[in-house]
Design an enzyme around this catalytic site. Structure first.
Site, PDB file in Angstrom:
ATOM      1  N   GLU A   1       0.801  -1.236   0.000  1.00  0.00           N
ATOM      2  CA  GLU A   1       0.000   0.000   0.000  1.00  0.00           C
ATOM      3  C   GLU A   1       0.833   1.286   0.000  1.00  0.00           C
ATOM      4  OE1 GLU A   1      -2.703  -0.370   3.291  1.00  0.00           O
ATOM      5  OE2 GLU A   1      -3.551  -2.232   2.517  1.00  0.00           O
TER       6      GLU A   1
ATOM      7  N   ASN B   1       2.072  -5.121  -3.247  1.00  0.00           N
ATOM      8  CA  ASN B   1       0.661  -5.415  -2.964  1.00  0.00           C
ATOM      9  C   ASN B   1      -0.094  -4.122  -2.653  1.00  0.00           C
ATOM     10  OD1 ASN B   1      -1.348  -7.526  -2.371  1.00  0.00           O
ATOM     11  ND2 ASN B   1      -1.217  -6.845  -0.238  1.00  0.00           N
TER      12      ASN B   1
ATOM     13  N   HIS C   1     -10.557  -5.652  -2.441  1.00  0.00           N
ATOM     14  CA  HIS C   1     -11.621  -5.455  -1.445  1.00  0.00           C
ATOM     15  C   HIS C   1     -12.731  -4.660  -2.129  1.00  0.00           C
ATOM     16  CE1 HIS C   1      -9.200  -7.009   1.818  1.00  0.00           C
ATOM     17  NE2 HIS C   1      -8.228  -6.164   1.545  1.00  0.00           N
TER      18      HIS C   1
ATOM     19  N   GLU D   1      -6.360 -10.503  -1.466  1.00  0.00           N
ATOM     20  CA  GLU D   1      -7.191 -10.301  -0.254  1.00  0.00           C
ATOM     21  C   GLU D   1      -8.659 -10.179  -0.640  1.00  0.00           C
ATOM     22  OE1 GLU D   1      -5.699  -6.987   2.055  1.00  0.00           O
ATOM     23  OE2 GLU D   1      -3.620  -7.561   1.731  1.00  0.00           O
TER      24      GLU D   1
ATOM     25  N   ASP E   1     -12.414  -9.930  -1.082  1.00  0.00           N
ATOM     26  CA  ASP E   1     -13.716 -10.008  -0.415  1.00  0.00           C
ATOM     27  C   ASP E   1     -14.644  -9.014  -1.097  1.00  0.00           C
ATOM     28  OD1 ASP E   1     -12.734  -7.644   0.734  1.00  0.00           O
ATOM     29  OD2 ASP E   1     -12.581  -8.465   2.755  1.00  0.00           O
TER      30      ASP E   1
HETATM   31  O1  G3I Z   1      -6.394  -8.730  18.769  1.00  0.00           O
HETATM   32  C1  G3I Z   1      -6.737  -7.441  19.251  1.00  0.00           C
HETATM   33  C2  G3I Z   1      -7.630  -7.552  20.466  1.00  0.00           C
HETATM   34  O2  G3I Z   1      -6.923  -8.196  21.500  1.00  0.00           O
HETATM   35  C3  G3I Z   1      -8.064  -6.155  20.880  1.00  0.00           C
HETATM   36  O3  G3I Z   1      -8.963  -6.265  21.939  1.00  0.00           O
HETATM   37  C4  G3I Z   1      -8.720  -5.454  19.727  1.00  0.00           C
HETATM   38  C5  G3I Z   1      -9.092  -4.019  20.088  1.00  0.00           C
HETATM   39  O4  G3I Z   1      -9.142  -3.172  18.979  1.00  0.00           O
HETATM   40  O5  G3I Z   1      -7.840  -5.404  18.629  1.00  0.00           O
HETATM   41  C6  G3I Z   1      -7.449  -6.687  18.172  1.00  0.00           C
HETATM   42  O6  G3I Z   1      -6.573  -6.541  17.077  1.00  0.00           O
HETATM   43  C7  G3I Z   1      -7.146  -6.123  15.864  1.00  0.00           C
HETATM   44  C8  G3I Z   1      -6.716  -7.123  14.798  1.00  0.00           C
HETATM   45  O7  G3I Z   1      -7.185  -6.705  13.548  1.00  0.00           O
HETATM   46  C9  G3I Z   1      -7.213  -8.541  15.070  1.00  0.00           C
HETATM   47  O8  G3I Z   1      -8.588  -8.579  14.988  1.00  0.00           O
HETATM   48  C10 G3I Z   1      -6.633  -4.757  15.495  1.00  0.00           C
HETATM   49  O9  G3I Z   1      -7.145  -3.800  16.445  1.00  0.00           O
HETATM   50  C11 G3I Z   1      -7.076  -4.387  14.125  1.00  0.00           C
HETATM   51  O10 G3I Z   1      -6.460  -3.163  13.737  1.00  0.00           O
HETATM   52  C12 G3I Z   1      -6.653  -5.464  13.144  1.00  0.00           C
HETATM   53  O11 G3I Z   1      -7.199  -5.150  11.876  1.00  0.00           O
HETATM   54  C13 G3I Z   1      -6.542  -5.757  10.798  1.00  0.00           C
HETATM   55  C14 G3I Z   1      -6.177  -4.686   9.793  1.00  0.00           C
HETATM   56  O12 G3I Z   1      -5.602  -5.301   8.649  1.00  0.00           O
HETATM   57  C15 G3I Z   1      -5.184  -3.724  10.372  1.00  0.00           C
HETATM   58  O13 G3I Z   1      -4.717  -2.858   9.420  1.00  0.00           O
HETATM   59  C16 G3I Z   1      -7.493  -6.769  10.176  1.00  0.00           C
HETATM   60  O14 G3I Z   1      -7.684  -7.863  11.072  1.00  0.00           O
HETATM   61  C17 G3I Z   1      -6.894  -7.281   8.882  1.00  0.00           C
HETATM   62  O15 G3I Z   1      -7.856  -8.049   8.196  1.00  0.00           O
HETATM   63  C18 G3I Z   1      -6.506  -6.112   7.993  1.00  0.00           C
HETATM   64  O16 G3I Z   1      -5.920  -6.614   6.820  1.00  0.00           O
HETATM   65  C19 G3I Z   1      -5.556  -5.620   5.882  1.00  0.00           C
HETATM   66  C20 G3I Z   1      -4.343  -6.141   5.157  1.00  0.00           C
HETATM   67  O17 G3I Z   1      -3.323  -6.426   6.065  1.00  0.00           O
HETATM   68  C21 G3I Z   1      -3.852  -5.136   4.117  1.00  0.00           C
HETATM   69  N1  G3I Z   1      -4.911  -4.770   3.229  1.00  0.00           N
HETATM   70  C22 G3I Z   1      -6.129  -4.304   3.866  1.00  0.00           C
HETATM   71  C23 G3I Z   1      -6.640  -5.338   4.852  1.00  0.00           C
HETATM   72  C24 G3I Z   1      -7.957  -4.911   5.417  1.00  0.00           C
HETATM   73  O18 G3I Z   1      -7.819  -3.775   6.193  1.00  0.00           O
END
Ligand code: G3I
Length: 470
Positions: A163, A205, A242, A271, A273
């Site tokens: 990105e 990516n 996405h 990715e 969806d």
């Molecule tokens: O695990 C913690 C949890 O313990 C806590 O209570 C909670 C509170 O906010 O956060 C949890 O972690 C989160 C994590 O996902 C697991 O669910 C993070 O806050 C959250 O920021 C994180 O989001 C991820 C996101 O990337 C971050 O940028 C998404 O799961 C993940 O699917 C997403 O993936 C990205 C790719 O890497 C790049 N392209 C876009 C894609 C979608 O955003």
């Protein structure tokens, strides 16, 4: 359009052919079985592509989740566990435990891994967010080197940089602390990754790069073209994909994928969806699969999660399985579209890694000293106007320590691709001898298989197959 049929009828036995070694017995049986793939990974494999998913380490204890993931997918991306904040939470202190849980699960189940992501403006650990200039550049390069070295040999492709381009009409780079270290930060990251793991494909990516006419797409395209012209080591471009109603699958998606591939890189949907439901969601998924299958160097598709409830945007129900693990209409449309075929990826993805067996099976010895022998069975696969796929299943009739199989095609046929074996050719180019790529040892009754694509030039005759064992 009707597809011409091979001249052989189903169930017909082909004659045994080929030279037999003195101590080997050769049997050739043709039992055609043009089974459509019944899972996403099997259907994608018919054109040498993979079908993957993102996996979260904390869900590996959920049996419904792992059952679906194991059955349907053969390429695994860690959803968050290999990102910079996860792998280097403190400067110089690396943490791989959650990434390892995913890599181990994947490898134990014979799957490959896409690494995500080595350098990104987002999800940086706090200490890195506060760095700038040379200090940040060096910290980023050290991170790339350490993480790619740690996982060396276990990663099919790395998202080296994620990105880095801006949304909107500029077509330029996104402002970030990494960008402010100098415009060459991306190529520096790619060179560091290549040095650390020369065997992994290295990808750029990004999202919103699907529509060919968008400035961001053009910006990334120009960077990749520039990298290829200057020898910067880049092997692939990942399209996150996405989609939702405000950002639907573009009608020119195939054009985008084809134009990038023409630069000499693989393209991958990384990715996927699509928010929505029912037939409209199913149709959009079908469009993405169709676009990928129309481009030979589109080597695989990964969806960003297993069930809707696992998604980073669960309320948009964007995935192929509902929250209970049932297949959705979108699943069926993807499976059918994969089975409808398309171009064949000319460079089959490497075979799945063999799980490490703590108690390796000793080379079998033959009971009673019976002559080693094997049976080769041909089954027809996908067929297109210009070519068809075939699979040969080798069955050990006794314990064997190795096997080899000849595949003879008839002019003007040519074998243009193979997988799951090490081929050699006679001088005419019509006879291919396939040997196992690893150990060929099989116990009596065990099977293994390899495959190939024949460009038929109008001759639909099935190849003759032999098998000999030692
Ligand atoms: O695990 C913690 C949890 O313990 C806590 O209570 C909670 C509170 O906010 O956060 C949890 O972690 C989160 C994590 O996902 C697991 O669910 C993070 O806050 C959250 O920021 C994180 O989001 C991820 C996101 O990337 C971050 O940028 C998404 O799961 C993940 O699917 C997403 O993936 C990205 C790719 O890497 C790049 N392209 C876009 C894609 C979608 O955003």
């Amino acid at each position: 359009m009707t597809t011409p049929r091979p001249t052989h009828r189903r169930g017909r036995l082909a004659a045994a052919a080929g030279c037999l070694a003195a101590a080997a017995l050769a049997v050739t049986i043709a039992v055609p079985a043009a089974a459509a793939g019944s899972t996403l990974q099997a259907a994608a494999g018919e054109t040498n592509r993979y079908f993957g998913t993102a996996i979260a380490a904390n869900k590996l204890s959920d049996g419904t989740y792992t059952n679906i993931a194991n059955r349907e997918f053969n390429m695994i991306t860690a959803e968050n566990e290999m990102k910079m904040d996860a792998t280097e939470p403190n400067r110089g202190q690396f943490s791989y435990s959650n990434g390892d849980r995913i890599v181990n699960w994947a490898r134990q189940n014979g799957k490959q891994v896409r690494g995500h992501a080595l350098a990104w403006h987002s999800q940086q650990p706090g200490w890195m967010q506060n760095l700038s200039g040379t200090d940040l550049r060096n910290a980023m390069l050290n991170h790339v080197t350490q993480v790619a070295s740690y996982y060396k040999g276990k990663i099919y492709a790395w998202d080296v940089v994620n990105e880095a381009y801006a949304d909107g009409s500029s077509g330029g780079r996104r402002d970030s602390n990494l960008q402010r270290t100098g415009n060459d930060w991306i190529e520096a990251a790619f060179r560091a990754a290549r040095a650390a793991d020369p065997g992994a494909k290295l990808c750029y990516n990004d999202y919103n790069t699907d529509n060919w006419s968008h400035a961001k797409t053009q910006g990334v395209y120009n960077m990749v073209r520039d990298f290829k012209s200057r020898g910067v080591p880049i092997d692939c471009v990942g399209f996150q994909a996405h989609f939702n109603s405000g950002n639907p699958v573009p009608s020119n998606y195939d054009v985008t994928l084809r134009n990038f591939a023409a630069l000499g890189v693989d393209v991958q949907i990384t990715e996927l969806d699509i928010e929505g439901s029912g037939s409209s969601q199913a149709q959009q998924y079908q469009g993405v699969v169709q676009a990928c299958l129309s481009v030979a160097r589109c080597t695989g598709i990964t969806v960003w999660g297993v069930r809707d409830s696992d998604s980073w945007r669960a309320s948009g129900t964007p995935l192929l399985f509902d929250g209970s693990g049932n297949k959705k209409a979108a699943y069926t449309s993807v499976l059918n579209q994969l089975n409808a075929g398309g171009t064949t990826n000319p460079n089959p993805n490497p075979t799945t890694p063999t799980p490490t067996d703590p108690n390796p099976t000793p080379t079998p010895t033959n009971p009673g000293g019976s002559t080693p022998s094997c049976t080769a069975t041909y089954s027809e696969g996908q067929k297109w106007n210009d070519r068809f796929n075939g699979t040969v299943t080798i069955r050990a009739n006794t314990n064997i320590s190795s096997w080899q199989s000849t595949v003879t095609v008839r002019s003007p046929q040519k074998i243009i691709a193979t997988w799951n074996g090490s081929p050699t050719w006679d001088s005419s180019g019509n006879v291919m001898t396939m040997r196992p790529s690893g150990s060929g040892a099989l116990s009596a009754g065990q099977t293994t298989s390899f495959g190939f694509t024949v460009q038929h030039g109008g001759n639909w005759t099935w190849p003759s197959i032999t098998c000999s064992a030692s």
